[in-house]
Enzyme design. Structure first.
Site, mmCIF file in Angstrom:
data_model
loop_
_atom_site.group_PDB
_atom_site.id
_atom_site.type_symbol
_atom_site.label_atom_id
_atom_site.label_comp_id
_atom_site.label_asym_id
_atom_site.label_seq_id
_atom_site.Cartn_x
_atom_site.Cartn_y
_atom_site.Cartn_z
ATOM 1 N N ARG A 192 0.915 -1.149 -0.141
ATOM 2 C CA ARG A 192 -0.150 -0.137 0.082
ATOM 3 C C ARG A 192 0.918 1.153 0.136
ATOM 4 O O ARG A 192 1.879 1.211 0.930
ATOM 5 C CB ARG A 192 -0.973 0.006 1.223
ATOM 6 C CG ARG A 192 -2.065 -0.996 1.243
ATOM 7 C CD ARG A 192 -2.847 -0.333 0.413
ATOM 8 N NE ARG A 192 -4.388 -1.554 0.474
ATOM 9 C CZ ARG A 192 -4.378 -2.633 -0.393
ATOM 10 N NH1 ARG A 192 -3.288 -3.201 -1.079
ATOM 11 N NH2 ARG A 192 -5.367 -3.482 -0.119
ATOM 12 N N ARG A 237 -6.953 27.716 -1.988
ATOM 13 C CA ARG A 237 -6.358 26.363 -1.910
ATOM 14 C C ARG A 237 -5.763 26.006 -3.085
ATOM 15 O O ARG A 237 -6.418 25.458 -4.078
ATOM 16 C CB ARG A 237 -7.737 25.423 -1.538
ATOM 17 C CG ARG A 237 -8.184 25.589 0.008
ATOM 18 C CD ARG A 237 -6.977 25.531 0.925
ATOM 19 N NE ARG A 237 -7.540 25.312 2.467
ATOM 20 C CZ ARG A 237 -6.816 24.895 3.489
ATOM 21 N NH1 ARG A 237 -5.465 24.807 3.234
ATOM 22 N NH2 ARG A 237 -7.355 24.765 4.656
ATOM 23 N N GLU A 255 -4.566 28.524 15.725
ATOM 24 C CA GLU A 255 -5.269 28.701 14.467
ATOM 25 C C GLU A 255 -6.174 29.623 14.801
ATOM 26 O O GLU A 255 -6.528 30.478 13.687
ATOM 27 C CB GLU A 255 -5.448 27.367 13.930
ATOM 28 C CG GLU A 255 -4.320 26.480 13.480
ATOM 29 C CD GLU A 255 -3.495 27.285 12.389
ATOM 30 O OE1 GLU A 255 -3.834 28.128 11.787
ATOM 31 O OE2 GLU A 255 -2.492 26.724 12.116
ATOM 32 N N SER A 282 -9.182 10.617 4.621
ATOM 33 C CA SER A 282 -9.366 9.752 3.476
ATOM 34 C C SER A 282 -8.186 8.534 3.628
ATOM 35 O O SER A 282 -7.320 8.377 3.153
ATOM 36 C CB SER A 282 -8.704 10.690 2.175
ATOM 37 O OG SER A 282 -8.903 9.716 1.015
ATOM 38 N N PRO A 283 -8.914 7.547 4.446
ATOM 39 C CA PRO A 283 -7.880 6.537 4.958
ATOM 40 C C PRO A 283 -7.638 5.612 4.026
ATOM 41 O O PRO A 283 -6.521 4.782 4.369
ATOM 42 C CB PRO A 283 -8.762 6.050 6.134
ATOM 43 C CG PRO A 283 -10.340 6.258 5.713
ATOM 44 C CD PRO A 283 -10.339 7.653 5.030
ATOM 45 N N GLY A 284 -8.136 5.620 2.664
ATOM 46 C CA GLY A 284 -7.631 4.713 1.639
ATOM 47 C C GLY A 284 -6.396 5.082 1.301
ATOM 48 O O GLY A 284 -5.437 4.121 0.638
ATOM 49 N N GLU A 286 -3.850 10.948 7.448
ATOM 50 C CA GLU A 286 -4.130 12.379 7.860
ATOM 51 C C GLU A 286 -5.382 12.289 8.734
ATOM 52 O O GLU A 286 -6.109 11.673 8.469
ATOM 53 C CB GLU A 286 -4.403 13.382 6.965
ATOM 54 C CG GLU A 286 -4.793 14.828 7.503
ATOM 55 C CD GLU A 286 -5.264 15.796 6.557
ATOM 56 O OE1 GLU A 286 -5.419 16.963 7.048
ATOM 57 O OE2 GLU A 286 -5.783 15.532 5.373
ATOM 58 N N GLU A 343 3.360 33.533 7.391
ATOM 59 C CA GLU A 343 3.987 34.272 6.298
ATOM 60 C C GLU A 343 2.935 34.473 5.070
ATOM 61 O O GLU A 343 2.433 35.418 4.698
ATOM 62 C CB GLU A 343 5.243 33.971 6.086
ATOM 63 C CG GLU A 343 5.447 32.583 6.038
ATOM 64 C CD GLU A 343 6.797 32.248 5.538
ATOM 65 O OE1 GLU A 343 7.041 32.766 4.330
ATOM 66 O OE2 GLU A 343 7.473 31.277 5.973
#
Lengths: 172, 172
Positions: B32, B58, B88, B109-111, B115, B134
């Site tokens: 994997r 983004r 944050e 997104s555990p596939g 994260e 910055e």
């Protein structure tokens, strides 16, 4: 904002990694690492009384099998997101559906990947088996719809949470 | 299932990519690709009347700025997820909060990636500015809480959808 340069630094089966350079409208520039991903679908499938979910090993995360919506990657050439959702529903839980509704499309983590996930609701279900992918180890889990909140609490991945919470908020 | 081999094939600022080899309990093996990520936090911040959200570019996704929850990566050594959330919130919307509640932690997104995202609710807010990173270009957006459903419809990323839908389902 415009992309002014892009270099692929790794390519694999899940996608690739590239380093992009952007120029903002004010002239400043920045470099971003991007994991390019083909995208995915997830299916909220139910017959009005039971939800059809799956448990499967998720090797990247160090956990017991996760409870998730049936889902899969957009990795078949020429297949639309809806067709992928239909194929995955048949492969993973052995069902077809006469009624498909698009619920939401979202980015899973737009700070570092372009992966998009299309979530559908599938109802008016019927049995339809299909051959599973070779290395999928999937257990089907049926959840009574009146235990939807318990299923939401049990879920540990973004697409299943978003899909079930969306069902709870807007489709019931 | 056990991991029997692991090789890092790319390392960058957002994380790294490794190829892991697993052996399942029945003896079969599989490989994997995993994007290793430090994890992230997101904050559902409101004063009972208004939600505090952000719009920001983004770069990985080819879209106008997305409407999102204040959020950030766990990339400061020794900082807990709650401390990252507090930092944050101050950096992105200039607020502190006297009341913090953990809502949910999930995999984005555990596939393909490990994260994890920790979502908090922050209430009893007060002004507290902090220096922004910055290269963050962030616009603060306040949303009346009675327009929560519109904000949910507008959101295009998993953590914001999951966080706002969770608020709607269980915290109001």
């Amino acid at each position: 904002m415009e992309r002014i340069d892009s270099e692929t630094v790794w390519e694999g089966r899940i996608g690739s990694v590239r380093i992009d350079r952007f120029r903002y409208d004010d002239g400043e520039e920045a470099e971003r690492e991007v994991v390019a991903h083909p995208g995915a679908v997830a299916v909220v499938a139910h017959d009005g009384e039971r939800l059809f979910m799956v448990r499967q090993p998720r090797e990247p995360v160090d956990e017991p099998d996760l409870l998730e919506l049936p889902a899969g990657k957009l990795d078949h050439d020429g297949e639309s997101p809806l067709e992928t959702a239909q194929r995955e529903l048949a492969e993973e839980i052995g069902k077809g559906a006469r009624d498909w509704k698009h619920l939401k499309t979202f980015y899973t983590s737009p700070g570092f990947t372009d992966e998009v996930c299309h979530v559908y609701e599938a109802t008016d279900l019927y049995d339809q088996s299909a051959e599973a992918d070779e290395d999928e180890r999937i257990e089907i889990v049926t959840v009574p719809l009146d235990r939807l909140d318990d299923a939401i609490q049990d879920c540990r991945d973004a697409k299943s949470l978003a899909g079930l919470l969306w069902l709870r908020a807007f489709e019931r």
